[in-house]
Design an enzyme around this catalytic site. Structure first.
Site, short mmCIF file in Angstrom:
data_model
loop_
_atom_site.label_atom_id
_atom_site.label_comp_id
_atom_site.label_asym_id
_atom_site.label_seq_id
_atom_site.Cartn_x
_atom_site.Cartn_y
_atom_site.Cartn_z
N ALA A 1 25.48 32.52 28.12
CA ALA A 1 25.08 32.88 29.60
C ALA A 1 25.35 34.35 29.83
O ALA A 1 24.52 35.19 30.27
CB ALA A 1 25.78 32.16 30.70
N VAL B 1 4.09 27.03 29.78
CA VAL B 1 3.39 28.08 29.31
C VAL B 1 2.97 27.54 27.82
O VAL B 1 3.99 27.03 27.20
CB VAL B 1 4.26 29.41 29.25
CG1 VAL B 1 3.75 30.39 28.36
CG2 VAL B 1 4.19 29.53 30.88
N GLY C 1 16.41 30.31 33.48
CA GLY C 1 17.54 30.09 32.94
C GLY C 1 18.36 31.54 33.26
O GLY C 1 18.07 32.11 34.22
N PHE C 2 19.43 31.77 32.76
CA PHE C 2 20.36 32.97 33.08
C PHE C 2 19.57 34.05 32.86
O PHE C 2 19.61 35.16 33.77
CB PHE C 2 21.73 32.74 32.36
CG PHE C 2 22.62 31.66 32.70
CD1 PHE C 2 23.25 31.86 33.84
CD2 PHE C 2 22.78 30.70 31.89
CE1 PHE C 2 24.26 30.79 34.31
CE2 PHE C 2 23.59 29.58 32.31
CZ PHE C 2 24.45 29.75 33.44
N GLY C 3 18.98 34.26 31.99
CA GLY C 3 18.15 35.41 31.67
C GLY C 3 17.09 35.80 32.56
O GLY C 3 17.11 36.80 33.18
N ASP D 1 18.52 33.64 24.77
CA ASP D 1 18.53 32.81 23.56
C ASP D 1 17.19 33.18 22.90
O ASP D 1 17.34 32.62 21.58
CB ASP D 1 18.59 31.22 23.91
CG ASP D 1 20.00 31.03 24.29
OD1 ASP D 1 20.77 31.97 24.22
OD2 ASP D 1 20.33 29.90 24.51
N GLY E 1 10.55 31.33 32.38
CA GLY E 1 12.14 30.88 32.25
C GLY E 1 13.03 31.13 33.42
O GLY E 1 13.54 32.18 33.62
N GLU F 1 34.15 20.86 22.82
CA GLU F 1 34.24 20.37 24.03
C GLU F 1 33.82 18.76 24.40
O GLU F 1 34.44 17.89 24.76
CB GLU F 1 33.48 21.22 25.14
CG GLU F 1 34.32 22.68 25.16
CD GLU F 1 33.51 23.68 26.01
OE1 GLU F 1 33.99 24.29 26.51
OE2 GLU F 1 32.35 23.70 25.95
#
Lengths: 420, 420
Positions: free
Chosen positions: A319, A82, A16-18, A303, A14, A174
């Site tokens: 995030a 994966v 992403g941010f993590g 997440d 992954g 938003e």
């Protein structure tokens, strides 16, 4: 006789941010990292709704993952899907049948939107998690106006000009605010048979207020700001039916061709790969050091992890939470490699909550300090530009926002893949 | 008793350079214009290869057509697919069975790439005419490097790192040069198992030189510049077979997974709608005043018209030709409305030819003045930025080019729709 020890193999699934935060935190450590994602890009999800509403281009909020780690020769980036983890032999399995071995595994595989057991709603109410989701939503919104312009039946025209957003969290708020602005400010001079400004934008929230989790005063302000933009906020009503041409919430039925889903998420199947215990949203209930229970070699962040904060509340799916968790895991891995004592349990620190409501307003909750209105909007804008990657992207996004403010022109109003 | 006369109805099919130029030229005339396109955007095709090679974002070279005519209340824009023309009743038919009446019709429906009777090659050798074509080609190029990074068989890896571009005109030259730069300059620091710089880029041209139509000296210079970028230029060989895993040209067979088609075009079916005589590429052989033979109410411009220049040579399929033709047609329509004498026959004036060869070189042929190298590149860049629409787009494109020059970073390297 001693041999040079091969470096410790860290596999991060992954980008992403993590996941990126783990890789960043491991800079300089004696490790060989493999960073795997099924997409070639890292996505700045906090601004994804701006792609969906034609304000930003995809390339302004997404970066090739391998370009972000180009200066780290010990990091190998793989574009691969994966499909499972073999914890006994410490291997990650790929779609094509191959596998890769790890000494330490970090699962940062994120979440998808979820429909509370009503997966049949998905074709009629797309959610917003990927670049493709965003271009799909953009196409739906823009095509609704195009079709309305050609429609002669008033009832069908009305339905085409009705937009329903389900879920009153930041994404729903938003989306609703930006669609209302698009309809009221950007499109009217360009249509001849319809008045785009007459479009009905409805935000449906099952709870008693929007932006649950924010202080009441900011929720109220957000509701009022949305109303000022011409968004109808329907509170306390759960959606019970979504179809191609209507939606039912509470006792109300609305004819519409465009329903957008911002209500629920479900974690990636990482928990199933591990056979780990999960919370209601499918997230792995991690140990205090963010390892999967019973699997000390496997960390889970972002997440797809269920992490409790100081007060025993789950850390939110945003995030900053993923980034803090990633940073913690990098420290934990380095401590293990040095055979140092285990770091203290992970504690989530909430940096504040921000949500934009249209192009001139926002709400910010820093705990003691609460901001709203134009000042909050400026802070919101600066914060988001700050967290973008690279000077070029920052300039490009700022340029787009200036144009939206000054001219009501949205730069990314392209309908693609809709017609050949 | 007299009645106010309804305005003359002009229907323009196609929002490319030709169609837009007609609409622009009719500003102030007593007409009601309907501008129809099956896409919602006008596309700056001269830079489309830069989207295909990850240098520019789609929204930087495309604009919603209706936004371009927002200040013209007499212009109605329709997103709709035209399927035919009924010249007897003067109506344009749409896909959905509806129709619209015209007093004057302008067909500016462009061209698609063509495979010289080998349509079966299309899945293996995509061409470049639309935004979707460009994102397809971008995905193919980027995925070839990604797949090569994961491939362990050297022969398959070699095939993945082989790129064949068919057609040595400006598009082929520009694609080949940019792919070579992407491989040699942008990607190498980011891969661990392959050397992207070792990629083989081959430009196949059946004629004796690239950039046919340019002076020999500029063609030679282009060949040398391509060679310096590491492009192999294979002249005098026609492609006889294209398949999923190889291509055959002349007596040579090359294993490759990426063949790009820049060789031939075929006009839109406008001629069939009219039953008009065509040239070999399906273009309507128009009268000297750009009307379709026998149909004085129907003008045909741009890539779908066969127009001869002063020396009896066909006007090239480039933006300036379409623009000049559109401007002429607007004048002709206005003259008819004033019942003035017919304008003199259309004459194409060639403004010059430009082609970029990588990020530091170009060739320009202004007839008496011929330029090449870095100065030509600057002129090429300024000319293209000048012809873009709007200050925001100009700034954004300039910003991207600066980044490519200074950092070898390409901003639009996203693979979308490839994996879900």
């Amino acid at each position: 006789m001693t041999q040079a020890q091969p470096p410790h193999r860290v596999v991060v699934v992954g980008g992403g941010f993590g996941g990126l935060s783990v890789v960043k935190g491991l800079a300089g450590a004696p490790v060989a990292i493999t960073l795997i994602d099924r997409r070639n890009h890292h996505l700045f999800q906090p601004l994804l709704y701006q792609v969906a509403t034609a304000s930003l281009a995809t390339s302004e909020i997404a970066w090739p993952i391998r370009s972000l780690v180009r200066d780290r020769p010990e990091v190998t980036t793989l574009l691969a899907t994966v499909t499972g983890v073999d914890v006994a032999t410490q291997r990650v399995r790929f779609e094509d049948g191959t596998a890769i071995a790890y000494d330490t595994l970090v699962l940062a595989t994120g979440a998808r939107h979820a429909y509370f057991g009503h997966d049949e709603w998905e074709p009629f109410a797309p959610g917003l998690k990927t670049i493709e989701d965003a271009t799909t939503i953009r196409r739906r919104i823009l095509m609704a106006f195009e079709d309305a312009e050609r429609e002669s039946d008033p009832a069908r025209q009305r339905a085409l000009l009705t937009f329903v957003i389900v879920g009153g969290g930041p994404t729903g708020v938003e989306l609703a605010g930006t669609i209302a602005e698009l309809a009221r400010h950007t499109l009217p001079p360009e249509f001849r048979n319809i008045d785009p400004g007459s479009a009905q934008v409805v935000l449906v929230e099952s709870g008693p207020r929007v932006l649950r989790g924010y202080p009441d005063s900011l929720s109220d302000y957000a509701s009022r700001s949305l109303a000022a933009l011409g968004v109808e906020v329907a509170l306390g009503r759960a959606v019970s039916e979504v179809a191609a041409d209507h939606v039912i919430f509470g006792d109300r039925r609305l004819e519409t061709r465009t329903v957008l889903w911002a209500a629920g998420v479900r974690a990636s199947p990482a928990a199933q790969w591990l056979g780990a215990p999960t919370d209601g949203a499918g997230r792995v209930k991690v140990a205090p050091d963010l390892t999967a229970p019973g699997h000390p070699q496997v960390f889970v962040v972002g997440d797809t992890a269920s992490v409790l904060d100081r007060k025993g509340r789950p850390a939110p799916g945003i995030a900053p939470a993923a980034t803090q968790e990633g940073r913690y895991v990098a420290r934990a891995i380095k401590a293990r490699l040095r055979r140092a004592s285990r770091p203290r349990p992970f504690r989530y620190r909430h940096p504040g909550s921000l949500a934009q409501i249209g192009k001139q307003s926002a709400v910010i909750d820093f705990g003691v300090v609460r901001l709203k209105g134009e000042i909050a909007w400026w802070l919101w804008g600066l914060a988001h530009i700050y967290f973008l990657i690279g000077a070029r992207t920052r300039l490009a996004v700022a340029l787009n926002w200036v144009w939206i403010h000054a001219r009501n022109q949205r730069s990314a109003r392209l309908i693609t893949q809709g017609k050949s």
